[in-house]
Motif scaffolding. Structure first.
Motif, PDB file in Angstrom:
ATOM      1  N   ASP A  24       0.827  -1.201   0.000  1.00 23.29           N
ATOM      2  CA  ASP A  24       0.000   0.000   0.000  1.00 23.29           C
ATOM      3  C   ASP A  24       0.863   1.254   0.000  1.00 23.29           C
ATOM      4  O   ASP A  24       1.969   1.267   0.519  1.00 23.29           O
ATOM      5  CB  ASP A  24      -0.897   0.022   1.234  1.00 23.29           C
ATOM      6  CG  ASP A  24      -1.890  -1.120   1.234  1.00 23.29           C
ATOM      7  OD1 ASP A  24      -2.263  -1.561   2.329  1.00 23.29           O
ATOM      8  OD2 ASP A  24      -2.272  -1.566   0.153  1.00 23.29           O
ATOM      9  N   HIS A  25       0.317   2.292  -0.579  1.00 20.47           N
ATOM     10  CA  HIS A  25       0.984   3.587  -0.552  1.00 20.47           C
ATOM     11  C   HIS A  25       0.968   4.141   0.862  1.00 20.47           C
ATOM     12  O   HIS A  25       0.049   3.890   1.637  1.00 20.47           O
ATOM     13  CB  HIS A  25       0.266   4.581  -1.480  1.00 20.47           C
ATOM     14  CG  HIS A  25       0.413   4.264  -2.922  1.00 20.47           C
ATOM     15  ND1 HIS A  25       1.623   4.116  -3.547  1.00 20.47           N
ATOM     16  CD2 HIS A  25      -0.516   4.096  -3.894  1.00 20.47           C
ATOM     17  CE1 HIS A  25       1.437   3.865  -4.817  1.00 20.47           C
ATOM     18  NE2 HIS A  25       0.151   3.836  -5.059  1.00 20.47           N
ATOM     19  N   LEU A  26       1.981   4.924   1.179  1.00 19.95           N
ATOM     20  CA  LEU A  26       2.071   5.527   2.504  1.00 19.95           C
ATOM     21  C   LEU A  26       1.105   6.692   2.637  1.00 19.95           C
ATOM     22  O   LEU A  26       0.891   7.439   1.686  1.00 19.95           O
ATOM     23  CB  LEU A  26       3.492   6.044   2.743  1.00 19.95           C
ATOM     24  CG  LEU A  26       4.598   5.006   2.785  1.00 19.95           C
ATOM     25  CD1 LEU A  26       5.957   5.694   2.798  1.00 19.95           C
ATOM     26  CD2 LEU A  26       4.441   4.142   4.024  1.00 19.95           C
ATOM     27  N   GLN A  27       0.542   6.851   3.812  1.00 13.49           N
ATOM     28  CA  GLN A  27      -0.279   8.017   4.114  1.00 13.49           C
ATOM     29  C   GLN A  27       0.645   9.218   4.298  1.00 13.49           C
ATOM     30  O   GLN A  27       1.815   9.057   4.626  1.00 13.49           O
ATOM     31  CB  GLN A  27      -1.043   7.802   5.409  1.00 13.49           C
ATOM     32  CG  GLN A  27      -2.037   6.682   5.387  1.00 13.49           C
ATOM     33  CD  GLN A  27      -2.692   6.559   6.751  1.00 13.49           C
ATOM     34  OE1 GLN A  27      -3.162   7.534   7.319  1.00 13.49           O
ATOM     35  NE2 GLN A  27      -2.702   5.354   7.278  1.00 13.49           N
ATOM     36  N   VAL A  28       0.100  10.416   4.116  1.00 15.08           N
ATOM     37  CA  VAL A  28       0.832  11.642   4.404  1.00 15.08           C
ATOM     38  C   VAL A  28       0.021  12.392   5.449  1.00 15.08           C
ATOM     39  O   VAL A  28      -1.170  12.633   5.266  1.00 15.08           O
ATOM     40  CB  VAL A  28       1.013  12.510   3.134  1.00 15.08           C
ATOM     41  CG1 VAL A  28       1.742  13.799   3.474  1.00 15.08           C
ATOM     42  CG2 VAL A  28       1.767  11.735   2.063  1.00 15.08           C
ATOM     43  N   GLU A  34      -3.174  15.343  10.931  1.00 20.79           N
ATOM     44  CA  GLU A  34      -4.308  15.273  10.004  1.00 20.79           C
ATOM     45  C   GLU A  34      -3.873  14.661   8.675  1.00 20.79           C
ATOM     46  O   GLU A  34      -2.779  14.919   8.183  1.00 20.79           O
ATOM     47  CB  GLU A  34      -4.874  16.673   9.755  1.00 20.79           C
ATOM     48  CG  GLU A  34      -5.553  17.270  10.956  1.00 20.79           C
ATOM     49  CD  GLU A  34      -6.217  18.596  10.628  1.00 20.79           C
ATOM     50  OE1 GLU A  34      -6.823  18.719   9.545  1.00 20.79           O
ATOM     51  OE2 GLU A  34      -6.106  19.511  11.455  1.00 20.79           O
ATOM     52  N   HIS A  35      -4.773  13.874   8.097  1.00 26.97           N
ATOM     53  CA  HIS A  35      -4.497  13.230   6.805  1.00 26.97           C
ATOM     54  C   HIS A  35      -4.426  14.285   5.706  1.00 26.97           C
ATOM     55  O   HIS A  35      -5.325  15.092   5.541  1.00 26.97           O
ATOM     56  CB  HIS A  35      -5.608  12.223   6.504  1.00 26.97           C
ATOM     57  CG  HIS A  35      -5.394  11.471   5.234  1.00 26.97           C
ATOM     58  ND1 HIS A  35      -4.508  10.424   5.142  1.00 26.97           N
ATOM     59  CD2 HIS A  35      -5.935  11.634   4.011  1.00 26.97           C
ATOM     60  CE1 HIS A  35      -4.529   9.966   3.904  1.00 26.97           C
ATOM     61  NE2 HIS A  35      -5.394  10.675   3.206  1.00 26.97           N
ATOM     62  N   VAL A  36      -3.332  14.268   4.951  1.00 29.23           N
ATOM     63  CA  VAL A  36      -3.130  15.201   3.840  1.00 29.23           C
ATOM     64  C   VAL A  36      -3.361  14.499   2.503  1.00 29.23           C
ATOM     65  O   VAL A  36      -3.911  15.070   1.573  1.00 29.23           O
ATOM     66  CB  VAL A  36      -1.705  15.797   3.875  1.00 29.23           C
ATOM     67  CG1 VAL A  36      -1.406  16.622   2.637  1.00 29.23           C
ATOM     68  CG2 VAL A  36      -1.514  16.625   5.135  1.00 29.23           C
ATOM     69  N   MET A  70       9.273   9.642   8.766  1.00 31.97           N
ATOM     70  CA  MET A  70       8.395   8.635   8.178  1.00 31.97           C
ATOM     71  C   MET A  70       8.572   7.341   8.938  1.00 31.97           C
ATOM     72  O   MET A  70       9.562   7.144   9.636  1.00 31.97           O
ATOM     73  CB  MET A  70       8.685   8.445   6.699  1.00 31.97           C
ATOM     74  CG  MET A  70      10.041   7.869   6.395  1.00 31.97           C
ATOM     75  SD  MET A  70      10.297   7.558   4.642  1.00 31.97           S
ATOM     76  CE  MET A  70       9.243   6.152   4.395  1.00 31.97           C
ATOM     77  N   ASP A  71       7.564   6.471   8.815  1.00 35.38           N
ATOM     78  CA  ASP A  71       7.658   5.128   9.365  1.00 35.38           C
ATOM     79  C   ASP A  71       7.022   4.183   8.360  1.00 35.38           C
ATOM     80  O   ASP A  71       6.799   4.569   7.208  1.00 35.38           O
ATOM     81  CB  ASP A  71       7.029   5.047  10.769  1.00 35.38           C
ATOM     82  CG  ASP A  71       5.557   5.445  10.811  1.00 35.38           C
ATOM     83  OD1 ASP A  71       4.866   5.350   9.759  1.00 35.38           O
ATOM     84  OD2 ASP A  71       5.084   5.847  11.883  1.00 35.38           O
ATOM     85  N   ALA A  72       6.703   2.982   8.763  1.00 35.37           N
ATOM     86  CA  ALA A  72       6.153   1.991   7.833  1.00 35.37           C
ATOM     87  C   ALA A  72       4.737   2.317   7.390  1.00 35.37           C
ATOM     88  O   ALA A  72       4.227   1.736   6.441  1.00 35.37           O
ATOM     89  CB  ALA A  72       6.188   0.608   8.484  1.00 35.37           C
ATOM     90  N   VAL A  73       4.076   3.269   8.046  1.00 35.13           N
ATOM     91  CA  VAL A  73       2.677   3.582   7.769  1.00 35.13           C
ATOM     92  C   VAL A  73       2.499   4.932   7.079  1.00 35.13           C
ATOM     93  O   VAL A  73       1.656   5.082   6.203  1.00 35.13           O
ATOM     94  CB  VAL A  73       1.857   3.572   9.085  1.00 35.13           C
ATOM     95  CG1 VAL A  73       0.425   3.996   8.846  1.00 35.13           C
ATOM     96  CG2 VAL A  73       1.919   2.212   9.729  1.00 35.13           C
ATOM     97  N   ALA A  74       3.292   5.927   7.490  1.00 36.27           N
ATOM     98  CA  ALA A  74       3.031   7.285   7.010  1.00 36.27           C
ATOM     99  C   ALA A  74       4.296   8.123   6.899  1.00 36.27           C
ATOM    100  O   ALA A  74       5.323   7.815   7.491  1.00 36.27           O
ATOM    101  CB  ALA A  74       2.050   7.988   7.956  1.00 36.27           C
ATOM    102  N   VAL A  75       4.133   9.193   6.120  1.00 33.43           N
ATOM    103  CA  VAL A  75       5.120  10.256   6.017  1.00 33.43           C
ATOM    104  C   VAL A  75       4.546  11.415   6.829  1.00 33.43           C
ATOM    105  O   VAL A  75       3.372  11.764   6.680  1.00 33.43           O
ATOM    106  CB  VAL A  75       5.313  10.692   4.549  1.00 33.43           C
ATOM    107  CG1 VAL A  75       6.225  11.888   4.455  1.00 33.43           C
ATOM    108  CG2 VAL A  75       5.840   9.538   3.715  1.00 33.43           C
ATOM    109  N   ARG A  81      -1.697  21.166   7.170  1.00 32.33           N
ATOM    110  CA  ARG A  81      -2.347  20.714   5.933  1.00 32.33           C
ATOM    111  C   ARG A  81      -2.582  21.844   4.942  1.00 32.33           C
ATOM    112  O   ARG A  81      -2.383  21.685   3.739  1.00 32.33           O
ATOM    113  CB  ARG A  81      -3.675  20.045   6.294  1.00 32.33           C
ATOM    114  CG  ARG A  81      -4.414  19.506   5.135  1.00 32.33           C
ATOM    115  CD  ARG A  81      -5.701  18.876   5.573  1.00 32.33           C
ATOM    116  NE  ARG A  81      -6.356  18.341   4.393  1.00 32.33           N
ATOM    117  CZ  ARG A  81      -7.334  17.490   4.424  1.00 32.33           C
ATOM    118  NH1 ARG A  81      -7.796  17.076   5.564  1.00 32.33           N
ATOM    119  NH2 ARG A  81      -7.865  17.065   3.320  1.00 32.33           N
ATOM    120  N   ASP A  82      -3.000  23.027   5.426  1.00 34.00           N
ATOM    121  CA  ASP A  82      -3.298  24.128   4.517  1.00 34.00           C
ATOM    122  C   ASP A  82      -2.044  24.765   3.889  1.00 34.00           C
ATOM    123  O   ASP A  82      -2.151  25.586   3.003  1.00 34.00           O
ATOM    124  CB  ASP A  82      -4.146  25.194   5.206  1.00 34.00           C
ATOM    125  CG  ASP A  82      -3.487  25.805   6.418  1.00 34.00           C
ATOM    126  OD1 ASP A  82      -2.423  25.325   6.849  1.00 34.00           O
ATOM    127  OD2 ASP A  82      -4.049  26.767   6.956  1.00 34.00           O
TER     128      ASP A  82
END
Length: 85
Positions: A24-28, A34-36, A70-75, A81-82
């Motif tokens: 899976d792609h990493l979350q940012v 907050e999810h970007v 970053m880790d195995a789940v997210a950057v 976010r804005d």
């Protein structure tokens, strides 16, 4: 090469390695958690985010200078976010 450039280069290489392993792609996430978006791939010195995870249906880019860690789940970014284009 200054320390910031070395950190960005190390993050870029780690991201490339992580993305090449598949899955899976990493979350940012922004500095507030907050999810970007979701990483599509690394484009030079920027993260290209997926269109499908964008509110306007367009690709957005995040410069590596805005990546804190970053880790195995997210950057994780060092900006809100804005502030992401």
């Amino acid at each position: 090469m200054n320390e910031a450039d070395q950190i960005s280069e190390r993050i870029a290489q780690h991201l490339k390695d992580q993305l090449e392993r598949g899955g899976d792609h990493l979350q940012v996430k922004d500095k507030n958690g907050e999810h970007v978006g979701t990483v599509d791939h690394l484009a030079g010195d920027q993260l290209k985010l997926t269109r499908s995870d964008s509110t306007d249906g367009q690709h957005h880019f995040v410069p590596l200078s805005q990546v804190e860690s970053m880790d195995a789940v997210a950057v994780y970014l060092n900006v809100a976010r804005d502030e992401v284009k």
